[in-house]
Enzyme design. Structure first.
Site, PDB file in Angstrom:
ATOM      1  N   ARG A 151      19.530 -19.328  -7.972  1.00  0.00           N
ATOM      2  CA  ARG A 151      20.255 -18.714  -9.400  1.00  0.00           C
ATOM      3  C   ARG A 151      19.532 -18.196 -10.273  1.00  0.00           C
ATOM      4  O   ARG A 151      19.622 -16.993 -10.860  1.00  0.00           O
ATOM      5  CB  ARG A 151      20.919 -19.848  -9.938  1.00  0.00           C
ATOM      6  CG  ARG A 151      21.750 -19.578 -11.194  1.00  0.00           C
ATOM      7  CD  ARG A 151      22.597 -20.610 -11.685  1.00  0.00           C
ATOM      8  NE  ARG A 151      21.969 -22.045 -11.765  1.00  0.00           N
ATOM      9  CZ  ARG A 151      21.205 -22.339 -12.761  1.00  0.00           C
ATOM     10  NH1 ARG A 151      21.101 -21.609 -13.745  1.00  0.00           N
ATOM     11  NH2 ARG A 151      20.673 -23.569 -12.633  1.00  0.00           N
TER      12      ARG A 151
ATOM     13  N   TYR B 239      29.553 -27.490 -13.051  1.00  0.00           N
ATOM     14  CA  TYR B 239      28.513 -27.059 -12.138  1.00  0.00           C
ATOM     15  C   TYR B 239      28.558 -27.336 -10.524  1.00  0.00           C
ATOM     16  O   TYR B 239      29.403 -28.234 -10.428  1.00  0.00           O
ATOM     17  CB  TYR B 239      27.095 -27.928 -12.522  1.00  0.00           C
ATOM     18  CG  TYR B 239      26.460 -27.875 -13.946  1.00  0.00           C
ATOM     19  CD1 TYR B 239      27.224 -27.144 -14.750  1.00  0.00           C
ATOM     20  CD2 TYR B 239      25.681 -28.758 -14.159  1.00  0.00           C
ATOM     21  CE1 TYR B 239      26.426 -27.014 -16.030  1.00  0.00           C
ATOM     22  CE2 TYR B 239      24.768 -28.664 -15.431  1.00  0.00           C
ATOM     23  CZ  TYR B 239      25.443 -27.922 -16.351  1.00  0.00           C
ATOM     24  OH  TYR B 239      25.007 -27.682 -17.529  1.00  0.00           O
TER      25      TYR B 239
ATOM     26  N   ASN C 101      21.511 -19.609 -24.156  1.00  0.00           N
ATOM     27  CA  ASN C 101      20.396 -19.794 -23.371  1.00  0.00           C
ATOM     28  C   ASN C 101      19.108 -19.241 -23.713  1.00  0.00           C
ATOM     29  O   ASN C 101      18.021 -19.634 -23.829  1.00  0.00           O
ATOM     30  CB  ASN C 101      20.734 -18.763 -21.948  1.00  0.00           C
ATOM     31  CG  ASN C 101      21.755 -19.574 -20.980  1.00  0.00           C
ATOM     32  OD1 ASN C 101      21.915 -20.529 -21.207  1.00  0.00           O
ATOM     33  ND2 ASN C 101      22.175 -18.818 -19.925  1.00  0.00           N
TER      34      ASN C 101
ATOM     35  N   ARG D 274      15.643 -33.038 -22.069  1.00  0.00           N
ATOM     36  CA  ARG D 274      15.411 -32.167 -23.091  1.00  0.00           C
ATOM     37  C   ARG D 274      16.918 -31.903 -23.800  1.00  0.00           C
ATOM     38  O   ARG D 274      17.761 -31.596 -23.144  1.00  0.00           O
ATOM     39  CB  ARG D 274      14.662 -31.210 -22.854  1.00  0.00           C
ATOM     40  CG  ARG D 274      14.500 -30.134 -24.031  1.00  0.00           C
ATOM     41  CD  ARG D 274      13.649 -28.795 -23.585  1.00  0.00           C
ATOM     42  NE  ARG D 274      12.295 -29.236 -23.811  1.00  0.00           N
ATOM     43  CZ  ARG D 274      11.417 -28.838 -22.388  1.00  0.00           C
ATOM     44  NH1 ARG D 274      12.076 -28.446 -21.232  1.00  0.00           N
ATOM     45  NH2 ARG D 274      10.358 -29.216 -22.243  1.00  0.00           N
TER      46      ARG D 274
ATOM     47  N   HIS E 156      14.088 -37.377 -12.622  1.00  0.00           N
ATOM     48  CA  HIS E 156      14.905 -36.478 -12.440  1.00  0.00           C
ATOM     49  C   HIS E 156      15.974 -36.780 -11.256  1.00  0.00           C
ATOM     50  O   HIS E 156      16.741 -36.170 -10.946  1.00  0.00           O
ATOM     51  CB  HIS E 156      14.636 -34.953 -12.409  1.00  0.00           C
ATOM     52  CG  HIS E 156      15.317 -34.074 -12.493  1.00  0.00           C
ATOM     53  ND1 HIS E 156      15.522 -33.123 -11.534  1.00  0.00           N
ATOM     54  CD2 HIS E 156      15.954 -33.610 -13.638  1.00  0.00           C
ATOM     55  CE1 HIS E 156      16.528 -32.169 -11.961  1.00  0.00           C
ATOM     56  NE2 HIS E 156      16.934 -32.595 -13.097  1.00  0.00           N
TER      57      HIS E 156
END
Length: 719
Positions: A570, A477, A54, A414, A444
């Protein structure tokens, strides 16, 4: 960043904060999972790896873009924190050393606990004589022949350092005591570590093997000091501003060229594993061209991606007890796998809740559509696909069966650009029509439209989701997938794809909210609707992040009107809750756990008056203003109850949830009387009500207590 139109606006910064610092606090919460003793040991090591990757992406993208802005627009003021790009970079570079230190401490702690189980990193533990012998033999036979040591001096130019690649760097001295820099690239062809044949739980990382043999690799030069280094480069390609050759009309080829450019962008960080002091450090700084604040010394490995390969390489009888117990997603009780998915969806709307539900019902739906004679077309938007995508293969089969298959493929996702380019070619080869969306606006949205013809009539099955069409992330997820036969939503879906084909971003829709025009204005309208109710107003929004200033200001206005607002975010939250007279009625919860919280749910109002949506869009400026996104109303009463249960359970979480404080920090929620882990609850409890039996069958007995009764029992459960 603020636009020219914003410069005359007087901003109130008393209840907003910098997005980058908010994100770093989120990543800290990821890292804190590695400190949680209730998390299995191997999973704690993986959380450290996730934190590290991350942070790598944060430097490549966010720090990279601020680095560019500090050069191109040094006086540009951010509309949430009133800071220039350079000032934001200063704050970032101040915060990160503490995070790196915490990471190193946690890595050392977890490694020591693994050593107690005889899982030993020989980079940390002294190898035994037989282990040293094997490593030496392996080095001579397998490593040495493919090494390319380099000497950097007045006669040898400094080589290009690849982004995030590992190098062993050495301070060299010749016979005349002249100093030079030596570099040994860690070859990609080599494994990240090797295990010892007689001790399969003992391993050593490749960079440490090279480090221990560095003194023998530079001929007559003497190695004074050596360490492992890695540079992080700006990887934020600005697609919108790229000046392409006018003669190159193939967008896919242009994207391929951009990917090649990424590896040569500016260095924004130098990581050093080991010791580099005095002349050695000065030499590295000068050659790599970094400032002191861009240099980070790590005691943990610079690349922790090896952890996943290590997990697979270790004996499974040792790994299993220190992993999460395997979880097998369920087939929803309200769907019959032996019956037609299309006919079941026609009966009433259906919803999948990943990763707790299988993705298979959607795959069955696509497969059925690929084979049914009355299906004339399938249209779908794709942002990210699995590397071995079942969904893509079904789309190919549908095209080969003569269906009209249209795929709106986003090549600018990306770090997934290369994968999407490959899939776009395969889909085209199978006969699919592949389009690449609207220039300057990433698509998206997550929508799949199946069109059926019955006589002269067209009918639709529409699937709209919050997450990607990616079977791998569907198991990692939390996401939602709505499947409906509603004609008005299907008609909107048809209009959406027609608009995308002609680049129309301002189309009108009856039910769907479509960004960049339709989502933000309707969010503001629904917030105004709650403001009109005053103290009876209620808003609950679940998303990944919130940065859009207009939405933040409108929520603050709602708070001042007495509206109760619950945000489940989150990651980034640029709004600071609990500021007296500004945001005192706003509460922000963040959940970081086994699964990545990814679903987006918008709820306005309570009870019968509630309006519920699922969406692909976060409350971020880029999603609401610069992307094509879709939010879809959920109208089926049972599915509305399902969404409310998700929201209420996550708000009750006191195990993995943290609460955002007015100063921008977080504290873990806890309770002495209950133990509510929302993800654990969803693993144990299905939110689907079984389909009622056929009319001729006797009615099934009611479940004891029902869903809400189960929630009440869960909330009373002691740890």
């Amino acid at each position: 960043m603020s636009s020219d139109a914003d410069k005359s606006v007087v901003r109130d910064y008393s209840y907003t904060q910098n997005r980058e610092l908010s994100w770093l606090r989120f990543n800290r919460r990821v890292l804190e999972e590695a400190a949680d003793q209730s998390v299995p040991l191997m999973e704690r090591l993986k959380f450290i790896s996730i934190f590290t990757s991350n942070l790598d992406e944060f430097f490549m993208v966010r720090v990279g873009s601020l680095f560019d802005l500090s050069t191109m627009s040094p006086d540009e003021i951010d509309n949430k924190c009133n800071l220039t790009p350079g000032q934001q970079l200063e704050r970032i570079y101040e915060v990160i050393p503490e995070l790196v230190e915490l990471k190193d401490q946690l890595f050392a702690t977890v490694s020591r606990q693994l050593e107690q189980l005889d899982i030993c990193d020989l980079s940390r533990v002294e190898p035994k004589a037989d282990e040293r012998k094997f490593i030496g033999q392996y080095f001579k036979a397998k490593i040495l022949p493919i090494l390319s040591p380099q000497i950097v001096d007045s006669h040898h130019p400094f080589p290009h350092l690849a982004n995030k690649a590992l190098y062993v760097a050495a301070l060299l001295v010749d016979k005349k005591e002249n100093q030079s820099l030596g570099l040994i690239p860690v070859p990609d062809a080599l494994p990240p570590f090797i295990t010892l044949p007689d001790h399969p739980t003992h391993f050593i990382r490749m960079e440490d093997i090279l480090l221990s043999h560095a003194s023998s690799l530079f001929g007559s030069y003497r190695v004074v000091s050596c360490c492992v280094i890695s540079v992080t480069r700006n990887a934020d390609i600005s697609y919108d501003e790229e000046k392409f050759d006018d003669t190159d009309s193939d967008f896919r080829n242009r994207m391929s060229k951009l990917l090649k450019k990424r590896s040569h962008l500016a260095i924004v960080r130098l990581e050093i594993g080991g010791t580099a002091e005095g002349d050695f450090l000065k030499l590295l700084k000068r050659r790599i061209a970094v400032e002191d604040h861009q240099i980070y010394f790590d005691r943990a490995p610079l690349n922790l991606k090896y952890v996943y390969a290590l997990e697979r390489a270790l004996p499974q009888e040792m790994v299993k007890p220190i992993q999460f117990e395997p979880y097998v997603p369920r087939w929803p009780e309200d769907l019959d796998p032996k019956k037609s998915m299309i006919e079941q969806i026609r009966k009433r709307d259906r919803m999948l809740f990943f990763p707790f539900d299988k993705v298979d019902p959607f795959l069955h739906l696509l497969s059925e559509a690929a084979e049914r004679e009355d299906v004339v077309s399938i249209k779908i938007t794709i942002y990210r696909l699995a590397s071995s995508s079942k969904i893509a293969h079904v789309l190919c089969r549908a095209a080969e069966n003569g269906k009209e298959v249209t795929v709106l493929m986003e090549l600018r996702a990306r770090f997934d650009e290369a994968n999407n380019i490959s899939w776009s070619r395969l889909l085209e080869d199978a006969g699919c029509r592949v389009i690449y969306g609207v220039e300057d606006f990433k698509c998206h949205s997550k929508i799949c439209l199946i069109t059926l013809r019955e006589g002269e009539q067209l009918h639709y099955i529409t699937q709209i989701g919050t997450g990607n069409y990616n079977e791998k992330t569907n198991t990692q997820y939390t996401d939602l997938s709505l499947m409906t036969a509603a004609e008005d939503i299907g008609t909107d879906g048809t209009v959406f794809f027609q608009n995308m084909l002609v680049g129309n971003l301002e189309g009108a829709y009856d039910q769907l909210l479509v960004a960049p025009v339709g989502i933000k204005k309707n969010l503001l309208r629904y917030i105004d609707r709650e403001i009109a109710k005053g103290h009876d107003g209620y808003i609950c929004i679940k998303a990944n992040s919130m940065t859009e200033r207009e939405v933040i200001d409108k929520l603050a206005e709602a708070s001042c009107a007495g509206v109760q607002i619950q945000l489940i975010l989150r990651g980034i939250c640029c709004l600071r809750p609990g500021i007296p007279g500004k945001t005192e009625n706003i509460h922000v919860t963040s959940i970081v756990g086994r699964y990545l919280e990814h679903a987006r749910i918008y709820c306005f109002g309570r009870g019968a008056d509630a309006r519920l949506f699922i969406a692909s869009a976060d409350l971020m400026t880029r999603n609401l203003n610069r992307r094509v996104e879709i939010a879809c109303p959920v109208r089926d009463p049972e599915l509305c109850q399902m969404l409310l249960t998700i929201l209420h359970t996550e708000l009750a979480d006191n195990v993995k949830a943290s609460s955002l404080q007015p100063d921008g920090t977080y504290f873990r929620k806890h309770s002495a009387t209950s133990h509510v882990d929302s993800q654990e609850y969803f693993m144990e409890t299905s939110l689907h009500k079984p389909e009622p039996p056929e009319p001729e069958a006797p009615p099934a007995p009611p479940e004891s207590g029902g869903l809400l009764g189960g929630l009440r029992r869960l909330f009373r459960r002691k740890p």
